[in-house]
Design an enzyme around this catalytic site. Structure first.
Site, mmCIF file in Angstrom:
data_model
loop_
_atom_site.group_PDB
_atom_site.id
_atom_site.type_symbol
_atom_site.label_atom_id
_atom_site.label_comp_id
_atom_site.label_asym_id
_atom_site.label_seq_id
_atom_site.Cartn_x
_atom_site.Cartn_y
_atom_site.Cartn_z
ATOM 1 C CE LYS A 183 1.364 -17.775 -2.624
ATOM 2 N NZ LYS A 183 0.522 -18.993 -2.709
ATOM 3 C CG ASP A 186 -13.893 -6.535 1.541
ATOM 4 O OD1 ASP A 186 -13.644 -5.782 2.502
ATOM 5 O OD2 ASP A 186 -14.325 -6.126 0.435
ATOM 6 C CG ASP A 213 -2.573 -20.106 -1.407
ATOM 7 O OD1 ASP A 213 -2.071 -20.085 -0.270
ATOM 8 O OD2 ASP A 213 -2.079 -20.749 -2.358
ATOM 9 C CG ASP A 223 -8.233 -4.399 1.289
ATOM 10 O OD1 ASP A 223 -9.177 -3.857 1.912
ATOM 11 O OD2 ASP A 223 -8.135 -4.387 0.048
ATOM 12 C CE1 TYR A 236 -3.622 -2.489 0.527
ATOM 13 C CE2 TYR A 236 -4.655 -0.405 1.099
ATOM 14 C CZ TYR A 236 -4.762 -1.732 0.732
ATOM 15 O OH TYR A 236 -5.992 -2.287 0.568
#
Ligand code: IPM
Ligand code: MG
Length: 358
Positions: free
Chosen positions: A192, A252, A224, A248, A141
């Site tokens: 990851k 959601d 994942d 983020d 970001y």
């Protein structure tokens, strides 16, 4: 002395949902002695329209001076075409980073009355109580270099940089372990590390910090797999800690477990627990001004504000219980409607919560 809350309504549905949430604060002040002062300020598209920039210096100064900040949502199609550096979202990101609000808490809690509203089977989500701790001021970001440039051959290339320092990882890990210690003492760190060196470092540092918290059991999961596990068996998680981008996305995803993204509040805290509090959903321009938006995520953000920044746990519980009782009575905004419930608008939902404050 009254504590100062800066109120940034923002764009789209922002003013409607923040209106409902500030009514709750005012009711707590009138009826239950909460000593607060509210002050409005502009950010996002509204600030671009008024001042030509998404985060005016005046808003930043008020934010620094306030004890806490309540935010609706920013952004909308009206401002999507302007220079990237001047878009509403940049105002929000700059505010997060200027105030060093690195610790973002996103609780995904299923209110029992909403089991049918979840897109997963009721038994998969029953009693879900998950806390996502998202690092908020680092990662891709904010990493440099970034941007879109044109090569000598005339091709455009876009670039962003995923970057984390040890210090950044260590402080969010300490926050997450501290939170896990007060809950079921299970922390899952999501990365990851099989592909990205940045997150390999993340895993190493989290493992080091874990030594300071022997009572917390820590696991590591690739992002994942974490996305898959959140849908397969979300109750395996107590606290998840992860970087800005993965957090983020996963928050959601987790929000839908609770019935609607309209239910998820958030707290963004600095090292002293001063914070900004906002629903995790966006400004929903498609339903703005139509009395359709769900104000509960913003009202629940008020509860987090009371608990984390103002140290008013009893007032926070009052708000959360009012929300639970309205839902229990079968009242729903459209995003949560299921057979047998009564659909009401934003304003009515706000009034119902006020009536239920005890
Ligand atoms: C969120 C939002 C923001 C983010 C946007 C609006 C910049 O999606 O708070 O989750 O990506 O952090
Ligand atoms: Mg988001």
């Amino acid at each position: 002395m009254a504590q100062k809350i800066l109120v940034i309504s923002g764009d789209g549905i922002g003013p409607e949902i923040v209106g409902a949430a500030t009514d709750v604060l005012l009711a707590l002040r009138e009826r239950f002695g909460l000593d607060v002062e509210l002050e409005p300020a502009l950010m996002g598209g509204a600030a671009i329209d008024a001042h030509g920039e998404p985060l005016p210096d005046s808003t930043l100064a008020l934010a620094r001076a306030a004890d806490a900040i309540l935010l609706g949502a920013v952004g909308g199609p009206k401002w999507d075409k302007i220079d990237r550096a001047l878009r509403p979202e940049r105002g929000l990101l700059r505010l997060r980073s200027s105030l060093d609000l690195f610790c973002n808490l996103r609780p995904a809690v299923l209110y029992p009355a909403l089991a049918q509203a979840s897109s997963l089977k009721a038994e998969v989500v029953a009693d879900l109580d998950l806390m996502i701790v998202r690092e908020l001021t680092g990662d891709i970001y904010f990493g440099q270099p970034r941007g879109v440039e044109t090569t000598a051959a005339g091709e455009r290339i876009g670039r962003n940089t995923m970057i984390y320092s040890e210090t950044e990882i260590r402080r969010i890990a300490h926050s997450a372990f501290g939170i896990a210690e007060k809950r079921q003492r299970r922390l899952c760190s999501v990365d990851k590390a099989n592909v990205l060196e940045t997150t390999e470092l993340w895993r190493e540092v989290v493992t080091e910090v874990a030594r300071d918290y022997p009572r917390v059991s820590v696991t590591h999961m690739y992002v994942d797999n974490a996305a898959m596990q959140l849908v397969r068996a979300p109750k395996q998680f107590d606290v998840i800690v992860t970087g800005n981008l993965f957090g983020d996305i996963l928050s959601d995803l987790a929000s839908m477990l609770t019935g609607s993204i309209g239910m998820l509040p958030s707290a963004s805290l600095d090292a002293n627990n001063k914070g900004m509090f906002e629903p995790i959903h966006g400004s929903a321009p498609d339903i703005a001004g139509r009395d359709l938006a769900n104000p509960l995520a913003t009202i629940l953000s008020v509860a987090m504000l009371l608990r984390y920044s103002l140290n008013q746990a009893a007032q926070a519980e009052r708000v959360e219980q009012a929300v639970a009782s309205v839902l229990k009575a079968g009242l729903r905004t459209a995003d949560l409607a299921t057979p047998g419930t009564t659909t009401i608008g934003t304003r009515q939902m706000g009034r119902e919560v006020l009536n239920a404050l005890r």
